[in-house]
Design a protein around this motif. Sequence first.
Motif, PDB file in Angstrom:
ATOM      1  N   ASP A   3       1.423  -1.329  -9.547  1.00 37.86           N
ATOM      2  CA  ASP A   3       0.251  -1.232  -8.521  1.00 37.86           C
ATOM      3  C   ASP A   3       0.496  -0.232  -7.478  1.00 37.86           C
ATOM      4  O   ASP A   3       0.417   0.981  -7.800  1.00 37.86           O
ATOM      5  N   SER A   4       1.098  -0.567  -6.320  1.00 30.19           N
ATOM      6  CA  SER A   4       1.252   0.707  -5.093  1.00 30.19           C
ATOM      7  C   SER A   4       2.052   1.640  -5.485  1.00 30.19           C
ATOM      8  O   SER A   4       2.181   2.704  -4.855  1.00 30.19           O
ATOM      9  N   ARG A  54       0.994  -1.114  -0.131  1.00 31.55           N
ATOM     10  CA  ARG A  54       0.101  -0.087  -0.064  1.00 31.55           C
ATOM     11  C   ARG A  54       0.833   1.212   0.175  1.00 31.55           C
ATOM     12  O   ARG A  54       1.930   1.268   0.608  1.00 31.55           O
ATOM     13  N   PRO A  55       0.561   2.243  -0.741  1.00 29.60           N
ATOM     14  CA  PRO A  55       1.260   3.469  -0.868  1.00 29.60           C
ATOM     15  C   PRO A  55       1.493   3.930   0.519  1.00 29.60           C
ATOM     16  O   PRO A  55       0.912   4.052   1.658  1.00 29.60           O
TER      17      PRO A  55
END
Length: 256
Positions: free
Chosen positions: A140-141, A107-108
């Motif tokens: 993605d993230s 997740r960022p």
Amino acid sequence: MRYAFSTLGVPGMAVPDVVRLAADCGYDGVELRAHPEEPVHPGLVAHERRAVVAEFARAGVEILTVAGYARVAEAGDDEPVYEELHQLLYLAADLGAPHVRVFPGGRPGEQADATAARRLGVAAEVAADLGVRILLETHDSHPTGADVARVVAAVGHHHVGALWDVMHPWRAGEAPETTYALLAPYLGYVQVKDIASREDTTPVALGEGVLPLDTCLSLVGPGGGWVCWEYEKRWYPAAPDLPPLLAAARARLTGR
């Protein structure tokens, strides 16, 4: 410039057929999707690995990358990630591939950056011993050049670099000029593709979609190393088959 295509576009195709396709269509190399559902994956034993090397050598086609699915920014224990990274690195070394592709997958945020940098930093020492470079893909993230450059810079090791998938930064709103400027100090190679629209990522033939391919390729320049076409047939089974598109794509990439 040298040109490759990803086996993501020909899911499950036997190695001799992949090699023949690359040679017949004038490609210099192949990016091998390293997944258990594919012919080449970390579970291959020694004689199977030697057979893969021999097939490519006979045709004069290079193995550009072992494209793995390790997610280095994902939350959780480090050990399973290290184990996956090590398996990919040893597979690449046995095959003579200079690169291993990995994803962020977290997740960022600062915690994901720190997790990815820590894991990549440890794996970099193994990569250096084996003569392989780990490339973190814009994905993605961490879809932008800014995201990936931030992590790779924190690692600070030559055997960890960046893979520029041109779609993800563009869809995230980062201009190609910005992406390239950020990734250039770390860039392993460029992964090109084309898609139907910003919202519809169905793969289309190069030049028939919306991605700014000419801009991206001009930034890298004719001496920019490798360009790999990733045609995501595996995720879009209704998309046209890749083999009939390969020769025209190479002509499109080379301008001939």
